[in-house]
Design an enzyme around this catalytic site. Sequence first.
Site, PDB file in Angstrom:
ATOM      1  CG  HIS A 188      15.553  -5.215 -20.656  1.00  0.00           C
ATOM      2  ND1 HIS A 188      14.908  -6.425 -20.717  1.00  0.00           N
ATOM      3  CD2 HIS A 188      14.586  -4.271 -20.532  1.00  0.00           C
ATOM      4  CE1 HIS A 188      13.598  -6.214 -20.619  1.00  0.00           C
ATOM      5  NE2 HIS A 188      13.381  -4.921 -20.501  1.00  0.00           N
ATOM      6  CD  GLU A 230      -8.858 -17.046  -8.155  1.00  0.00           C
ATOM      7  OE1 GLU A 230      -7.626 -16.811  -8.047  1.00  0.00           O
ATOM      8  OE2 GLU A 230      -9.505 -17.587  -7.250  1.00  0.00           O
ATOM      9  CG  HIS A 251      12.649  -4.409 -25.117  1.00  0.00           C
ATOM     10  ND1 HIS A 251      11.547  -3.746 -25.615  1.00  0.00           N
ATOM     11  CD2 HIS A 251      12.656  -4.191 -23.774  1.00  0.00           C
ATOM     12  CE1 HIS A 251      10.903  -3.155 -24.618  1.00  0.00           C
ATOM     13  NE2 HIS A 251      11.556  -3.392 -23.492  1.00  0.00           N
ATOM     14  CG  HIS A 286     -15.853 -13.649  -0.175  1.00  0.00           C
ATOM     15  ND1 HIS A 286     -14.780 -13.346   0.630  1.00  0.00           N
ATOM     16  CD2 HIS A 286     -15.691 -14.945  -0.546  1.00  0.00           C
ATOM     17  CE1 HIS A 286     -14.008 -14.409   0.750  1.00  0.00           C
ATOM     18  NE2 HIS A 286     -14.530 -15.393   0.040  1.00  0.00           N
TER      19      HIS A 286
HETATM   20  C1  LIG Z   1       3.570  -7.932 -16.086  1.00  0.00           C
HETATM   21  C2  LIG Z   1       4.710  -7.111 -16.524  1.00  0.00           C
HETATM   22  N1  LIG Z   1       5.382  -6.391 -15.627  1.00  0.00           N
HETATM   23  C3  LIG Z   1       6.408  -5.608 -16.003  1.00  0.00           C
HETATM   24  C4  LIG Z   1       6.768  -5.523 -17.319  1.00  0.00           C
HETATM   25  C5  LIG Z   1       7.885  -4.600 -17.747  1.00  0.00           C
HETATM   26  N2  LIG Z   1       9.063  -5.391 -18.135  1.00  0.00           N
HETATM   27  C6  LIG Z   1       9.292  -5.692 -19.406  1.00  0.00           C
HETATM   28  S1  LIG Z   1      10.630  -6.663 -19.606  1.00  0.00           S
HETATM   29  C7  LIG Z   1      10.932  -6.681 -17.939  1.00  0.00           C
HETATM   30  C8  LIG Z   1      12.087  -7.445 -17.375  1.00  0.00           C
HETATM   31  C9  LIG Z   1      12.085  -8.788 -17.937  1.00  0.00           C
HETATM   32  O1  LIG Z   1      13.237  -9.468 -17.655  1.00  0.00           O
HETATM   33  P1  LIG Z   1      13.584 -10.730 -18.527  1.00  0.00           P
HETATM   34  O2  LIG Z   1      12.359 -11.495 -18.802  1.00  0.00           O
HETATM   35  O3  LIG Z   1      14.691 -11.404 -17.845  1.00  0.00           O
HETATM   36  O4  LIG Z   1      14.010 -10.095 -19.886  1.00  0.00           O
HETATM   37  P2  LIG Z   1      15.483  -9.869 -20.467  1.00  0.00           P
HETATM   38  O5  LIG Z   1      15.931  -8.548 -19.966  1.00  0.00           O
HETATM   39  O6  LIG Z   1      16.340 -10.971 -20.005  1.00  0.00           O
HETATM   40  O7  LIG Z   1      15.242  -9.856 -21.934  1.00  0.00           O
HETATM   41  C10 LIG Z   1       9.986  -5.928 -17.273  1.00  0.00           C
HETATM   42  C11 LIG Z   1       9.950  -5.748 -15.808  1.00  0.00           C
HETATM   43  C12 LIG Z   1       6.019  -6.290 -18.237  1.00  0.00           C
HETATM   44  N3  LIG Z   1       6.284  -6.259 -19.541  1.00  0.00           N
HETATM   45  N4  LIG Z   1       5.036  -7.087 -17.816  1.00  0.00           N
END
Ligand SMILES: Cc1ncc(C[n+]2csc(CCOP(=O)(O)OP(=O)(O)O)c2C)c(N)n1
Length: 673
Positions: A271, A425, A33, A487
């Site tokens: 990204h 939680e 990334h 529950h």
């Molecule tokens: C809980 C979770 N769901 C999905 C992902 C997969 N994922 C990684 S980065 C991302 C998008 C994140 O967007 P942002 O925080 O705006 O990152 P940017 O592209 O701006 O660096 C996703 C959906 C993850 N890492 N964690």
Amino acid sequence: MDSSVTAKATDAELANSIRALAMDAVEAAKSGHPGMPMGMAEIAVALWKRHLQHNPGNPNWPDRDRFVLSNGHGSMLLYSVLHLTGYDLPLEELRRFRQLGSKTPGHPERGCAPGVETTTGPLGQGISNAVGMALAERLLAAEFNRPEHTVVDHYTYAFLGDGCMMEGISHESCALAGTLGLGKLIAIYDDNGISIDSDKGQIKQWYTDDVRRRFESYGWQVIAGVDGHDVEAVDRAIRKAKREKTRPTLICAKTTIAKGAPKKANTGAAHGAPLGADEIAATRAALGWAHPAFEIPQSVYDGWNAREAGKRAEKAWQRRFNAYKKAHPAEAAAFERRMKGELPAEFDAVARRVAEEFNEKRETLATRRASQLVLDALKPVLPELVGGSADLTGSNLTMAKTSKVIGRSSSPDTGGDYVFYGVREFGMAAVMNGLALHGGFVPYGGTFLVFSDYARNALRLAALMGARVIYVFTHDSIGLGEDGPTHQPIEHAASLRLMPNMDVWRPADAVETAIAWAAGIRRKNGPSALLLTRQNVPPSPHGELSAAERGGYVVSDAEGARAVVIATGSEVQIALEAQKLLAGDGIPVRVVSMPSTSVFDRQPAEYRNSVLTTLPKVAVEAGVSDYWRKYVGLDGAVVGIDRYGESAPAGELFKHFGFTPAKVAEAVRSIVR
Ligand SMILES: Cc1ncc(C[n+]2csc(CCOP(=O)(O)OP(=O)(O)O)c2C)c(N)n1
Ligand SMILES: [Mg+2]
């Protein structure tokens, strides 16, 4: 001018060194990334160059500022600054980004690169860990600082992105941080308008929250509209954040993802994929960064180097700590012990005494109540126990006699050892991780076992990181009765046992509850889940009390046994009753109590075989049956429940679902040879 004197690197060059390392490492790995590190590069310069108190030579300095990269996909930003500022993370490791055995895995993992405070990547959890770290700092400061001596005084910084903001857990933990008034928590939001979906990644299509008003409503100071590419502006915002004493601060920094890349900046394409050789070359040209991949000019290294400053900062703290030690030797020793994660000398004796007393009294008690009595006994010798519940304190019985609820910062005394987490939680579990990772605390927190699912990924991260946290999961079966199937946990014990490095304990009585607690507290390298009954259970017969420490043991044997009945928790008593019935029929059976399968599985084979033998086996647990096949085999029998429960009084449900001595005896008869 002497030509050997290199010019001082500019902030722009420092930022561009992150950009270069990020795009080159991602390119080399053919995955990763690059966009976030390139977009947050100036923010990193402002924070790491001008504010962060850390010592690359000693990543464990207790009073260092904590830094959490909640948007963990931007791991190359963290690896770059760790390398550049002088941590033991050689360039070679950056070249091996994402490769097997490197210190630079795809997402930051605690324990790989020095300086990585927590494992991040599952979005929203890092910021929640940071809340826990900031809470730890505040509690330690309240407990240990003295008017003339400040030995705990650091900030917790977190970077987070749109993904963290969208995740529900950030609402839970950030709302709590606002309510608790964690004034030394400073989060910087990478407001780049981009995440993943759609061609261009433009977030407007799915995310339109008013972040500023959201965080203001939590009670945060929000510094909005900061230009994230202006080091001075970010620096000013951080300074303002530090001046605020009672509210956490969110700095909303407007940035451009993959800033500097001529074609890919401000696109979702940057990204999570390499920029490609052409775009990298074009970026180098656009930035005026003439150096080849993985080559950083000495002037840039010099500009980033934080080793001397870090050493000085830690030394200054060490001097303060030495003076404190002279004035308050007992407190200083306690602080050092706790930051090392060591238990006090008295712990073993106190833990043993609790179990012995239970065994002498032989009371019929719910194991959740036994758990509370254990806490009453342990808390006076274990000030590091910081407890709480997700709004079920009276049900989980997580509050001990001496527990003191942590107040809001506006109240005069900001210390305490018990958190009312609210109905949160997942947030609770991630905050507990932060408390544990900070050091100085052994957090425990309660909810109903059935809601462990809500918290599950934080449990998983605790297990992955090897964090010492203890979950008090009460109402552990259909035995909770009238609240009904929503529950009543069915698959939960088994599914928690599936998690590597999670120790699950389902104690049968008060003695086993005391032993489970002690094991969880002694365990330095992972979490423990205590599954406790709502309903009363009678005491089991006990020989040597420490037998239960092995996770499974013979609780009642029989001469010439023809089968082994393995049971856990409230079903041990049913197995013991069945043993009597069968004895009457001339079928002697051994009963094994197995409060913790993972602990049992770690025992030497010789011990395990001596307990389980080669006799036919029946397992009894008010949960899904599949898990027990590994002990009873296909020829054995399992008295379990493979459907959802019912709303009714507990006694009736046990009968209805076949958890009776007669049914267990029947299962034994069906398998004896
Ligand atoms: C809980 C979770 N769901 C999905 C992902 C997969 N994922 C990684 S980065 C991302 C998008 C994140 O967007 P942002 O925080 O705006 O990152 P940017 O592209 O701006 O660096 C996703 C959906 C993850 N890492 N964690
Ligand atoms: Mg984004």
